[in-house]
Design a protein around this motif. Structure first.
Motif, PDB file in Angstrom:
ATOM      1  N   LEU A  33       0.813  -1.213   0.000  1.00 25.06           N
ATOM      2  CA  LEU A  33       0.000   0.000   0.000  1.00 25.06           C
ATOM      3  C   LEU A  33       0.848   1.266   0.000  1.00 25.06           C
ATOM      4  CD1 LEU A  33      -2.590   1.665   0.317  1.00 25.06           C
ATOM      5  CD2 LEU A  33      -2.491   1.207   2.776  1.00 25.06           C
ATOM      6  N   GLU A  34       1.805   1.378   0.941  1.00 30.00           N
ATOM      7  CA  GLU A  34       2.553   2.628   1.066  1.00 30.00           C
ATOM      8  C   GLU A  34       3.540   2.820  -0.082  1.00 30.00           C
ATOM      9  OE1 GLU A  34       3.748   4.105   4.763  1.00 30.00           O
ATOM     10  OE2 GLU A  34       2.241   3.020   5.913  1.00 30.00           O
ATOM     11  N   ASP A  35       4.084   1.731  -0.615  1.00 38.85           N
ATOM     12  CA  ASP A  35       4.944   1.855  -1.795  1.00 38.85           C
ATOM     13  C   ASP A  35       4.130   2.292  -3.006  1.00 38.85           C
ATOM     14  OD1 ASP A  35       7.186   1.170  -0.421  1.00 38.85           O
ATOM     15  OD2 ASP A  35       7.343  -0.870  -1.183  1.00 38.85           O
ATOM     16  N   ALA A  36       2.908   1.768  -3.117  1.00 39.19           N
ATOM     17  CA  ALA A  36       2.027   2.171  -4.225  1.00 39.19           C
ATOM     18  C   ALA A  36       1.674   3.655  -4.114  1.00 39.19           C
ATOM     19  CB  ALA A  36       0.756   1.324  -4.221  1.00 39.19           C
ATOM     20  N   GLU A  37       1.423   4.113  -2.896  1.00 39.05           N
ATOM     21  CA  GLU A  37       1.150   5.543  -2.689  1.00 39.05           C
ATOM     22  C   GLU A  37       2.322   6.390  -3.174  1.00 39.05           C
ATOM     23  OE1 GLU A  37       0.356   5.935   1.445  1.00 39.05           O
ATOM     24  OE2 GLU A  37      -1.766   5.411   1.253  1.00 39.05           O
ATOM     25  N   GLN A  38       3.544   5.947  -2.843  1.00 39.14           N
ATOM     26  CA  GLN A  38       4.724   6.697  -3.264  1.00 39.14           C
ATOM     27  C   GLN A  38       4.922   6.629  -4.772  1.00 39.14           C
ATOM     28  OE1 GLN A  38       6.278   8.837  -1.313  1.00 39.14           O
ATOM     29  NE2 GLN A  38       4.742   8.159   0.181  1.00 39.14           N
ATOM     30  N   ALA A  39       4.607   5.503  -5.369  1.00 33.54           N
ATOM     31  CA  ALA A  39       4.706   5.392  -6.833  1.00 33.54           C
ATOM     32  C   ALA A  39       3.772   6.387  -7.498  1.00 33.54           C
ATOM     33  CB  ALA A  39       4.369   3.962  -7.272  1.00 33.54           C
ATOM     34  N   TYR A  40       2.639   6.609  -6.878  1.00 26.24           N
ATOM     35  CA  TYR A  40       1.680   7.569  -7.437  1.00 26.24           C
ATOM     36  C   TYR A  40       2.087   9.012  -7.137  1.00 26.24           C
ATOM     37  CZ  TYR A  40      -2.485  10.413  -7.967  1.00 26.24           C
ATOM     38  OH  TYR A  40      -3.344  11.416  -8.336  1.00 26.24           O
ATOM     39  N   TYR A  41       2.269   9.335  -5.846  1.00 28.48           N
ATOM     40  CA  TYR A  41       2.505  10.731  -5.469  1.00 28.48           C
ATOM     41  C   TYR A  41       3.833  11.272  -5.990  1.00 28.48           C
ATOM     42  CZ  TYR A  41      -1.513  10.646  -2.308  1.00 28.48           C
ATOM     43  OH  TYR A  41      -2.776  10.562  -1.791  1.00 28.48           O
ATOM     44  N   SER A  42       4.814  10.413  -6.177  1.00 31.32           N
ATOM     45  CA  SER A  42       6.129  10.892  -6.625  1.00 31.32           C
ATOM     46  C   SER A  42       6.145  11.264  -8.106  1.00 31.32           C
ATOM     47  CB  SER A  42       7.203   9.833  -6.339  1.00 31.32           C
ATOM     48  OG  SER A  42       6.927   8.620  -7.006  1.00 31.32           O
ATOM     49  N   GLN A  60      11.570  10.262  -2.282  1.00 35.69           N
ATOM     50  CA  GLN A  60      11.254   9.218  -3.261  1.00 35.69           C
ATOM     51  C   GLN A  60      11.350   9.752  -4.680  1.00 35.69           C
ATOM     52  OE1 GLN A  60      10.246   5.739  -2.372  1.00 35.69           O
ATOM     53  NE2 GLN A  60      11.170   5.811  -4.405  1.00 35.69           N
ATOM     54  N   TYR A  61      10.933  10.986  -4.870  1.00 32.37           N
ATOM     55  CA  TYR A  61      11.040  11.629  -6.182  1.00 32.37           C
ATOM     56  C   TYR A  61      12.499  11.658  -6.635  1.00 32.37           C
ATOM     57  CZ  TYR A  61      10.477  15.263  -9.778  1.00 32.37           C
ATOM     58  OH  TYR A  61      10.489  15.974 -10.953  1.00 32.37           O
ATOM     59  N   GLY A  62      13.396  12.021  -5.708  1.00 35.99           N
ATOM     60  CA  GLY A  62      14.825  12.047  -6.030  1.00 35.99           C
ATOM     61  C   GLY A  62      15.382  10.675  -6.340  1.00 35.99           C
ATOM     62  N   VAL A  63      14.977   9.662  -5.554  1.00 34.07           N
ATOM     63  CA  VAL A  63      15.425   8.291  -5.803  1.00 34.07           C
ATOM     64  C   VAL A  63      14.951   7.825  -7.168  1.00 34.07           C
ATOM     65  CG1 VAL A  63      15.183   5.894  -5.068  1.00 34.07           C
ATOM     66  CG2 VAL A  63      15.572   7.674  -3.365  1.00 34.07           C
ATOM     67  N   ASN A  64      13.703   8.157  -7.526  1.00 35.56           N
ATOM     68  CA  ASN A  64      13.161   7.752  -8.824  1.00 35.56           C
ATOM     69  C   ASN A  64      13.933   8.384  -9.977  1.00 35.56           C
ATOM     70  OD1 ASN A  64      11.262   6.408  -7.338  1.00 35.56           O
ATOM     71  ND2 ASN A  64       9.556   7.744  -7.876  1.00 35.56           N
ATOM     72  N   LYS A  65      14.383   9.614  -9.779  1.00 33.40           N
ATOM     73  CA  LYS A  65      15.143  10.281 -10.830  1.00 33.40           C
ATOM     74  C   LYS A  65      16.485   9.581 -11.065  1.00 33.40           C
ATOM     75  CE  LYS A  65      12.480  13.664 -12.089  1.00 33.40           C
ATOM     76  NZ  LYS A  65      11.960  13.743 -13.487  1.00 33.40           N
ATOM     77  N   ILE A  66      17.020   8.972 -10.007  1.00 34.52           N
ATOM     78  CA  ILE A  66      18.313   8.300 -10.121  1.00 34.52           C
ATOM     79  C   ILE A  66      18.161   6.877 -10.658  1.00 34.52           C
ATOM     80  CG2 ILE A  66      20.322   7.460  -8.826  1.00 34.52           C
ATOM     81  CD1 ILE A  66      19.831   9.767  -6.851  1.00 34.52           C
ATOM     82  N   PHE A  67      17.214   6.118 -10.081  1.00 35.55           N
ATOM     83  CA  PHE A  67      17.093   4.690 -10.395  1.00 35.55           C
ATOM     84  C   PHE A  67      15.928   4.353 -11.321  1.00 35.55           C
ATOM     85  CE2 PHE A  67      19.156   4.796  -6.160  1.00 35.55           C
ATOM     86  CZ  PHE A  67      20.341   4.163  -6.495  1.00 35.55           C
ATOM     87  N   ILE A  72      12.760  -1.683  -7.062  1.00 33.45           N
ATOM     88  CA  ILE A  72      13.958  -1.391  -6.265  1.00 33.45           C
ATOM     89  C   ILE A  72      13.944   0.048  -5.758  1.00 33.45           C
ATOM     90  CG2 ILE A  72      16.467  -1.162  -6.346  1.00 33.45           C
ATOM     91  CD1 ILE A  72      15.543  -4.012  -6.193  1.00 33.45           C
ATOM     92  N   SER A  73      13.461   0.978  -6.569  1.00 30.76           N
ATOM     93  CA  SER A  73      13.441   2.384  -6.173  1.00 30.76           C
ATOM     94  C   SER A  73      12.630   2.593  -4.899  1.00 30.76           C
ATOM     95  CB  SER A  73      12.859   3.245  -7.303  1.00 30.76           C
ATOM     96  OG  SER A  73      13.706   3.233  -8.429  1.00 30.76           O
ATOM     97  N   LEU A  77      14.690   3.286  -0.606  1.00 31.96           N
ATOM     98  CA  LEU A  77      14.578   4.349   0.381  1.00 31.96           C
ATOM     99  C   LEU A  77      14.187   3.794   1.742  1.00 31.96           C
ATOM    100  CD1 LEU A  77      14.657   7.294   1.130  1.00 31.96           C
ATOM    101  CD2 LEU A  77      12.368   7.588   0.148  1.00 31.96           C
ATOM    102  N   ARG A  78      13.254   2.841   1.779  1.00 34.34           N
ATOM    103  CA  ARG A  78      12.880   2.227   3.051  1.00 34.34           C
ATOM    104  C   ARG A  78      14.055   1.489   3.676  1.00 34.34           C
ATOM    105  NH1 ARG A  78       9.930  -1.704   2.762  1.00 34.34           N
ATOM    106  NH2 ARG A  78       9.540  -1.901   0.528  1.00 34.34           N
ATOM    107  N   GLY A  79      14.853   0.832   2.847  1.00 32.61           N
ATOM    108  CA  GLY A  79      16.032   0.129   3.343  1.00 32.61           C
ATOM    109  C   GLY A  79      17.062   1.072   3.939  1.00 32.61           C
ATOM    110  N   ILE A  80      17.266   2.210   3.278  1.00 34.50           N
ATOM    111  CA  ILE A  80      18.203   3.219   3.792  1.00 34.50           C
ATOM    112  C   ILE A  80      17.730   3.729   5.152  1.00 34.50           C
ATOM    113  CG2 ILE A  80      18.980   5.600   3.449  1.00 34.50           C
ATOM    114  CD1 ILE A  80      20.592   3.723   1.810  1.00 34.50           C
ATOM    115  N   LEU A  81      16.442   3.985   5.282  1.00 36.36           N
ATOM    116  CA  LEU A  81      15.913   4.502   6.537  1.00 36.36           C
ATOM    117  C   LEU A  81      15.998   3.466   7.654  1.00 36.36           C
ATOM    118  CD1 LEU A  81      12.807   6.506   5.286  1.00 36.36           C
ATOM    119  CD2 LEU A  81      14.897   7.429   6.278  1.00 36.36           C
TER     120      LEU A  81
END
Length: 457
Positions: A33-42, A60-67, A72-73, A77-81
């Motif tokens: 759910l929360e990853d899907a929210e980020q996929a949408y909002y980012s 998440q927006y920044g991570v998406n721009k990189i990867f 994995i994107s 971020l969740r893994g880093i945190l």
């Protein structure tokens, strides 16, 4: 030297946790759910996103721009945190506990908190960032008490800003901090230093744009109030004023700490540990005031439900206080067992999803959104896609990152973001408008066997 070696061990544990969190997503057919929210909002950079502060989505927006837009994107971020929580909590523990083994055990105890090792490990986004922010703030407080340098106050202000932009629950910590700084002499000396103005200025600069968005002319704060009502459940909960919410709150605290309490009782009777009187310092006072404020909140708002994940960020720093309050025998053996237990739980969490799939245990992440995305791309590629909620929208965006996708439950989306073209709207229920006729459908989709209907607007 001992602390340096132990830091390396904690670093290895944090790195392995990061890798495991990243790998788990590869076994899923759909985003949580929360990853899907980020996929949408980012898809956008906004000053706010519905009922959550914007910082996690900005990251998440920044991570998406990189990867790019892929599984994995969103796990990266969740893994880093998660790794950052372990490392920062250890640094804070080392500052407060002079014994190396006890410092490590403060982190290893987290494996006994179910909501941390399951929800934070597998799915939580904003709550994970809040955990990191609160632990980081405690670390800065300890730095300021030890050395009242400009840099420490600057860092403290930055963490306050980050905390408030992580999740609104941070305000509970901030209120507790203000009250304890009045009560405790040691903390008051740090707060009354003129350099605290640097902290205030930095935090205000960080939160100002989002605050204006929230309380500005567009009235987004009213949507936030409705969301809080729905989450705490007082709009359909108890009638009249009762003390039931306090009991529910205490039950939530017990659920959060039950396994740790059991371990403490067993260790006490095996004479592995002895309790000692904790020092009545600013950290102890933070625990007492924080518990009181949370209890008053649930009592005043008459909330009939308390989620343990709401309590988690405010409570996990106090594993350090727990270790300050005990004397350990054979602590080196306890640390060894703790590391192996942590690694075992990480392994279980990693293989859980493929084993569930192999054993055909129902889970929403096993049902991919390819049928919805394929129908949209094959028949309605030139239309604007509007999905029923952010879970659908985020998962479809994962499959079609080249498309801008909208969701009907995104109340904070500005009209200027909408494209002036014909749209295909996917609804879980048939349209109540009799003039609208579904042009397509998918019956019995996903784990919940939902019926999807497609309408052209």
């Amino acid at each position: 030297m001992g602390k340096s070696v132990s830091l390396n061990k904690i670093t290895v544990l944090a790195f392995i946790s990061f890798l495991a969190i990243t790998l788990i997503t590869l076994f899923k057919n759909a985003l949580e759910l929360e990853d899907a929210e980020q996929a949408y909002y980012s898809q956008w950079l906004r000053w706010g996103y519905d009922d959550q502060p914007p910082l996690y989505t900005w990251l998440q927006y920044g991570v998406n721009k990189i990867f790019g837009i892929n599984r994995i994107s969103f796990s990266f971020l969740r893994g880093i945190l998660f790794a950052g929580i372990l490392l920062f909590l250890y640094r804070f523990s080392v500052m407060r506990i002079k014994y190396v083994d006890k410092s490590k055990l403060a982190i290893l105890l987290l494996v006994l908190i179910p909501v941390f090792i399951d929800f934070t490990f597998r799915r939580l986004s904003h709550t994970s960032l809040l955990c990191f922010s609160i632990i980081g703030t405690y670390y800065c407080i300890q730095l300021m008490i030890r050395k009242k340098s400009f840099l420490n106050y600057l860092l403290f202000g930055a963490f306050i800003g980050v905390g408030l932009l992580s999740k609104y629950n941070y305000i509970f910590f901030l209120i507790s901090f203000i009250l304890v700084s009045v009560w405790d002499k040691e903390l008051r000396c740090a707060v009354c230093n003129p350099k605290i103005l640097v902290s205030i200025l930095v935090s205000l600069l960080l939160i100002a744009p989002h605050s204006y968005w929230l309380i500005g002319p567009e009235g987004f704060e009213s949507f936030l109030q409705e969301s809080v009502k729905e989450k705490v459940g007082n709009d359909k909960g108890l009638h009249g004023f009762t003390f039931v919410p306090v009991l529910v709150y205490l039950k939530g605290l017990l659920s959060l700490s039950f396994m740790i309490l059991v371990l403490l009782v067993i260790a006490y009777y095996l004479k592995i540990l002895e309790f000692k009187k904790p020092g009545f310092n600013w950290f102890t006072k933070m625990l007492l005031v924080q518990l009181l404020i949370l209890g008053l909140f649930f009592l005043i708002f008459q909330s009939p439900k308390v989620e343990t994940r709401w309590l988690l960020p405010l409570c996990i720093p106090f594993t350090v206080l727990l270790l300050e309050s005990v004397e350990l025998n054979r602590s080196n053996k306890l640390v060894t067992i703790g590391f192996w237990l942590f690694y075992a739980v990480i392994l279980i969490q990693t293989v859980r999803t493929p084993i569930e799939k192999l054993l055909e245990i129902p889970s929403s992440v096993h049902f991919g959104f390819q049928p919805v995305a394929n129908k949209l791309s094959s028949k309605y590629i030139d239309y604007q896609w509007v999905l029923p909620n952010v879970t659908y929208a985020g998962n479809v965006r994962l499959l079609h990152p080249e498309k801008i996708i909208f969701s009907t439950d995104d109340y904070s989306l500005s009209n200027k973001n909408n494209k002036n073209k014909e749209s295909i709207k996917v609804s879980i229920d048939k349209s109540i408008n009799q003039s609208s006729i579904a042009v397509d459908s998918i019956i019995g989709f996903g784990k919940e066997k939902e019926n999807l209907y497609f309408y052209i607007n």
